[in-house]
Design a protein around this motif. Sequence first.
Motif, PDB file in Angstrom:
ATOM      1  N   LEU A 217      18.041  85.670 106.952  1.00 27.10           N
ATOM      2  CA  LEU A 217      17.977  86.858 107.809  1.00 27.10           C
ATOM      3  C   LEU A 217      16.600  87.518 107.710  1.00 27.10           C
ATOM      4  O   LEU A 217      15.963  87.791 108.729  1.00 27.10           O
ATOM      5  CB  LEU A 217      19.066  87.860 107.411  1.00 27.10           C
ATOM      6  N   GLY A 218      16.147  87.787 106.493  1.00 28.54           N
ATOM      7  CA  GLY A 218      14.842  88.402 106.315  1.00 28.54           C
ATOM      8  C   GLY A 218      13.726  87.518 106.837  1.00 28.54           C
ATOM      9  O   GLY A 218      12.767  88.006 107.460  1.00 28.54           O
ATOM     10  N   HIS A 219      13.835  86.219 106.596  1.00 33.50           N
ATOM     11  CA  HIS A 219      12.846  85.258 107.108  1.00 33.50           C
ATOM     12  C   HIS A 219      12.749  85.359 108.628  1.00 33.50           C
ATOM     13  O   HIS A 219      11.647  85.286 109.190  1.00 33.50           O
ATOM     14  CB  HIS A 219      13.260  83.840 106.691  1.00 33.50           C
ATOM     15  N   SER A 220      13.870  85.559 109.295  1.00 33.18           N
ATOM     16  CA  SER A 220      13.876  85.641 110.761  1.00 33.18           C
ATOM     17  C   SER A 220      13.013  86.801 111.244  1.00 33.18           C
ATOM     18  O   SER A 220      12.248  86.654 112.205  1.00 33.18           O
ATOM     19  CB  SER A 220      15.309  85.807 111.277  1.00 33.18           C
ATOM     20  N   PHE A 221      13.125  87.955 110.574  1.00 32.02           N
ATOM     21  CA  PHE A 221      12.286  89.077 111.001  1.00 32.02           C
ATOM     22  C   PHE A 221      10.839  88.864 110.600  1.00 32.02           C
ATOM     23  O   PHE A 221       9.917  89.258 111.339  1.00 32.02           O
ATOM     24  CB  PHE A 221      12.781  90.412 110.438  1.00 32.02           C
ATOM     25  N   PHE A 222      10.600  88.284 109.440  1.00 33.88           N
ATOM     26  CA  PHE A 222       9.236  88.009 109.003  1.00 33.88           C
ATOM     27  C   PHE A 222       8.528  87.132 110.046  1.00 33.88           C
ATOM     28  O   PHE A 222       7.384  87.404 110.438  1.00 33.88           O
ATOM     29  CB  PHE A 222       9.277  87.301 107.646  1.00 33.88           C
ATOM     30  N   VAL A 223       9.219  86.107 110.527  1.00 30.32           N
ATOM     31  CA  VAL A 223       8.654  85.220 111.555  1.00 30.32           C
ATOM     32  C   VAL A 223       8.403  86.012 112.845  1.00 30.32           C
ATOM     33  O   VAL A 223       7.378  85.837 113.511  1.00 30.32           O
ATOM     34  CB  VAL A 223       9.579  84.011 111.811  1.00 30.32           C
ATOM     35  N   ALA A 224       9.338  86.893 113.202  1.00 33.05           N
ATOM     36  CA  ALA A 224       9.165  87.707 114.417  1.00 33.05           C
ATOM     37  C   ALA A 224       7.953  88.624 114.287  1.00 33.05           C
ATOM     38  O   ALA A 224       7.170  88.779 115.231  1.00 33.05           O
ATOM     39  CB  ALA A 224      10.429  88.524 114.684  1.00 33.05           C
ATOM     40  N   ALA A 225       7.776  89.231 113.109  1.00 34.50           N
ATOM     41  CA  ALA A 225       6.634  90.128 112.890  1.00 34.50           C
ATOM     42  C   ALA A 225       5.317  89.357 112.945  1.00 34.50           C
ATOM     43  O   ALA A 225       4.338  89.821 113.540  1.00 34.50           O
ATOM     44  CB  ALA A 225       6.779  90.834 111.538  1.00 34.50           C
ATOM     45  N   LEU A 226       5.280  88.162 112.353  1.00 31.51           N
ATOM     46  CA  LEU A 226       4.069  87.337 112.394  1.00 31.51           C
ATOM     47  C   LEU A 226       3.759  86.905 113.825  1.00 31.51           C
ATOM     48  O   LEU A 226       2.589  86.885 114.239  1.00 31.51           O
ATOM     49  CB  LEU A 226       4.225  86.107 111.495  1.00 31.51           C
ATOM     50  N   THR A 227       4.785  86.581 114.580  1.00 30.19           N
ATOM     51  CA  THR A 227       4.594  86.213 115.988  1.00 30.19           C
ATOM     52  C   THR A 227       4.012  87.385 116.764  1.00 30.19           C
ATOM     53  O   THR A 227       3.125  87.215 117.610  1.00 30.19           O
ATOM     54  CB  THR A 227       5.930  85.766 116.612  1.00 30.19           C
ATOM     55  N   LEU A 228       4.496  88.588 116.467  1.00 28.84           N
ATOM     56  CA  LEU A 228       3.964  89.782 117.129  1.00 28.84           C
ATOM     57  C   LEU A 228       2.478  89.975 116.819  1.00 28.84           C
ATOM     58  O   LEU A 228       1.690  90.309 117.709  1.00 28.84           O
ATOM     59  CB  LEU A 228       4.755  91.016 116.685  1.00 28.84           C
ATOM     60  N   LEU A 229       2.085  89.754 115.566  1.00 28.73           N
ATOM     61  CA  LEU A 229       0.678  89.889 115.197  1.00 28.73           C
ATOM     62  C   LEU A 229      -0.190  88.892 115.963  1.00 28.73           C
ATOM     63  O   LEU A 229      -1.297  89.213 116.397  1.00 28.73           O
ATOM     64  CB  LEU A 229       0.499  89.687 113.691  1.00 28.73           C
ATOM     65  N   MET A 230       0.315  87.675 116.126  1.00 28.50           N
ATOM     66  CA  MET A 230      -0.412  86.674 116.923  1.00 28.50           C
ATOM     67  C   MET A 230      -0.574  87.153 118.361  1.00 28.50           C
ATOM     68  O   MET A 230      -1.643  87.007 118.960  1.00 28.50           O
ATOM     69  CB  MET A 230       0.331  85.335 116.907  1.00 28.50           C
ATOM     70  N   CYS A 231       0.493  87.702 118.909  1.00 35.59           N
ATOM     71  CA  CYS A 231       0.435  88.220 120.282  1.00 35.59           C
ATOM     72  C   CYS A 231      -0.628  89.316 120.406  1.00 35.59           C
ATOM     73  O   CYS A 231      -1.332  89.390 121.417  1.00 35.59           O
ATOM     74  CB  CYS A 231       1.794  88.764 120.709  1.00 35.59           C
ATOM     75  N   CYS A 232      -0.738  90.159 119.375  1.00 33.13           N
ATOM     76  CA  CYS A 232      -1.756  91.216 119.394  1.00 33.13           C
ATOM     77  C   CYS A 232      -3.151  90.607 119.456  1.00 33.13           C
ATOM     78  O   CYS A 232      -3.989  91.026 120.256  1.00 33.13           O
ATOM     79  CB  CYS A 232      -1.631  92.089 118.153  1.00 33.13           C
ATOM     80  N   ASP A 233      -3.402  89.598 118.617  1.00 34.25           N
ATOM     81  CA  ASP A 233      -4.730  88.981 118.580  1.00 34.25           C
ATOM     82  C   ASP A 233      -5.045  88.200 119.848  1.00 34.25           C
ATOM     83  O   ASP A 233      -6.201  88.089 120.247  1.00 34.25           O
ATOM     84  CB  ASP A 233      -4.847  88.058 117.364  1.00 34.25           C
ATOM     85  N   LEU A 234      -4.001  87.656 120.485  1.00 37.15           N
ATOM     86  CA  LEU A 234      -4.201  86.858 121.703  1.00 37.15           C
ATOM     87  C   LEU A 234      -4.078  87.701 122.972  1.00 37.15           C
ATOM     88  O   LEU A 234      -4.155  87.162 124.081  1.00 37.15           O
ATOM     89  CB  LEU A 234      -3.184  85.710 121.741  1.00 37.15           C
ATOM     90  N   ASN A 235      -3.850  88.999 122.791  1.00 37.69           N
ATOM     91  CA  ASN A 235      -3.692  89.925 123.922  1.00 37.69           C
ATOM     92  C   ASN A 235      -2.536  89.512 124.842  1.00 37.69           C
ATOM     93  O   ASN A 235      -2.607  89.645 126.060  1.00 37.69           O
ATOM     94  CB  ASN A 235      -4.993  90.021 124.727  1.00 37.69           C
ATOM     95  N   ILE A 236      -1.451  89.022 124.245  1.00 38.31           N
ATOM     96  CA  ILE A 236      -0.233  88.689 124.992  1.00 38.31           C
ATOM     97  C   ILE A 236       0.612  89.951 125.081  1.00 38.31           C
ATOM     98  O   ILE A 236       0.953  90.553 124.056  1.00 38.31           O
ATOM     99  CB  ILE A 236       0.558  87.563 124.305  1.00 38.31           C
ATOM    100  N   LYS A 237       0.957  90.347 126.293  1.00 40.10           N
ATOM    101  CA  LYS A 237       1.663  91.614 126.480  1.00 40.10           C
ATOM    102  C   LYS A 237       2.880  91.438 127.387  1.00 40.10           C
ATOM    103  O   LYS A 237       3.150  90.362 127.895  1.00 40.10           O
ATOM    104  CB  LYS A 237       0.703  92.656 127.067  1.00 40.10           C
ATOM    105  N   GLY A 238       3.599  92.552 127.572  1.00 43.22           N
ATOM    106  CA  GLY A 238       4.699  92.595 128.540  1.00 43.22           C
ATOM    107  C   GLY A 238       5.857  91.683 128.198  1.00 43.22           C
ATOM    108  O   GLY A 238       6.232  91.512 127.035  1.00 43.22           O
ATOM    109  N   GLU A 239       6.413  91.071 129.238  1.00 48.82           N
ATOM    110  CA  GLU A 239       7.613  90.247 129.106  1.00 48.82           C
ATOM    111  C   GLU A 239       7.401  89.082 128.141  1.00 48.82           C
ATOM    112  O   GLU A 239       8.285  88.727 127.364  1.00 48.82           O
ATOM    113  CB  GLU A 239       8.014  89.709 130.491  1.00 48.82           C
ATOM    114  N   ARG A 240       6.223  88.486 128.174  1.00 47.67           N
ATOM    115  CA  ARG A 240       5.958  87.326 127.308  1.00 47.67           C
ATOM    116  C   ARG A 240       5.933  87.736 125.836  1.00 47.67           C
ATOM    117  O   ARG A 240       6.434  87.012 124.965  1.00 47.67           O
ATOM    118  CB  ARG A 240       4.633  86.690 127.724  1.00 47.67           C
ATOM    119  N   ARG A 241       5.370  88.882 125.544  1.00 42.97           N
ATOM    120  CA  ARG A 241       5.369  89.419 124.175  1.00 42.97           C
ATOM    121  C   ARG A 241       6.797  89.667 123.705  1.00 42.97           C
ATOM    122  O   ARG A 241       7.179  89.333 122.578  1.00 42.97           O
ATOM    123  CB  ARG A 241       4.556  90.714 124.170  1.00 42.97           C
ATOM    124  N   TYR A 242       7.590  90.274 124.580  1.00 41.22           N
ATOM    125  CA  TYR A 242       9.010  90.532 124.301  1.00 41.22           C
ATOM    126  C   TYR A 242       9.753  89.221 124.033  1.00 41.22           C
ATOM    127  O   TYR A 242      10.500  89.094 123.056  1.00 41.22           O
ATOM    128  CB  TYR A 242       9.609  91.270 125.500  1.00 41.22           C
TER     129      TYR A 242
END
Length: 398
Positions: A217-242
Motif C-alpha cells: 500500500l505504501g509503495h503504491s503511493f511512493f510510486v505515485a509521488a515519484l511519478t508526480l515529480l517526474m511530471c513536474c520536471d517534464l512539464n506534464i500537466k492537466g489530464e495526463r498528469r492526473y
Amino acid sequence: MIFTNKMVLKLFEAFSIQRWNDLIRPFDIVEMDKTAEKAFLAFIIGKYEEKNGKVIDWDSIIDGLVFELLRKIALCDIKAPVQRSIRENYPEEYKKLNEWIFEKYNGIIENGEFKNGFKKYLFEKEDRINLTQRVALAAHKYSTIREFEMLKTVNEPFRLTETDSVLKKEISEFLDLAGVQLLFTQQKPHRFITEIEKLRFQIRWNQTPRIPATSVLGHSFFVAALTLLMCCDLNIKGERRYNNFFSALFHDLPEAVTRDIISPVKQATDHLPEVVKELEDVIVREELLPLMDEAFKDEVMFYIKDEFENRIIIDGKTMIVPFEDLNTKYSDPRFKPTDGKLVRVADQIAAFVEADSSIRYGITSKHLQDGRKNILEMYSIGTRINNFCTDAFFNTYR
C-alpha cells in the motif's frame, strides 16, 4: 529539477514515521500507508461527487496529498490535537512553525512551481466550504477512522473513549458527501476500501529481512509521488498528469486479491508472467470489479491493465501507443493519455530505494543485493524514458 536523490529519499522517510505510538498496535502503522489510503479514499469520494455533477480540482487533491506528506515528514508524529491547538490558539507560532517547515525543504525542493505550490499550501487558510478541500479533508478523517477501528481490537476501551468521540464529531461535518455516507454506512465503497487495505498488510520483498519493511500500500503511493515529480520536471500537466498519478497509485491493486508475487517467482518459467497477469485480470474482475461504482470502475480498470505501457483509450478500448503519439495525435484529454513507462521507472526506483536503504542500514541479503544491482544495470548512463533522463537519480549510485 525536482526529481533528485535528496527528494526521493526525503519522501522515503515516511515509511519510518510510526503513527499511534502511544497505543497498542497490532501491526506497524506508518505515515506512508496512511497517506496511501487517504489517496484512494480521496479518489473514491471525489468520484461520487463528480457523479452528482460536482467539479473537483484534482490537481489540488494530488498536490495536497504530497505537500501534506512532506509537512508530516518534517513534523514527524506530533498528535493531531496538539497541532490543532497550536493552529487555533497560537496562530503566530503556527505560522512560524510552517516557516520552519518550508525552510527545511529549501535545499531539497528546487523546482520553482512545485516549491511555490508547497509554500501556498503551508500558508493558505483552510477553506471548509470549498468542495475540493472538503473531499481531501474527508479522506483524511476517514483514513484516520479506519486506523482507529483496527486499533480498537487490541486496546482497552478507556484508552480510546476520548479519541472515538472526537473522530465521530469530525467526520460528521462531511456526511453530506455521498461517498462518505456510503463509507460510513459500510456499503459498497467501504467493502472496496477494505479490500484495498489488504495491501497494507502485505510486505514487499517478503523473502528477506529489510529495514524499513515497506507495505504494498505504501509503495503504491511512493510510486505515485515519484511519478508526480517526474511530471513536474517534464512539464506534464492537466489530464495526463492526473492519469499518470492515479495509474501509479492503482498499479498494484490486483495484489489485494492475488497477494504480492515476488519477481524471481514470476520469472521462474518463460510464460509464467503472462499466466500470472491473466489470472490477475480474472480475479480482479470477479472480486474487485463488483465493488466499484459505475462512475469509476472503467477508469480503474484502465489504470491496472497494461499499467507499465504508454496507452490511451479509443472507443472504450485501451491501445498501447508510442511515446511520441502521447504528445501529438493523442494528446487530447478524451484519449486519456497515460505515461505507463514513467510509472514503470518510478516503480523500479522505489524498489531500488527499498533495497539500497536496507543495505545501508546493515540489513542485507543476496535478494536485496541482486535486486539493487539488476535495477542499476537496467538504467545505464544516458537512459531516457518518455524524455525523462534516469541519470537524475541513478548517477548518485554509480
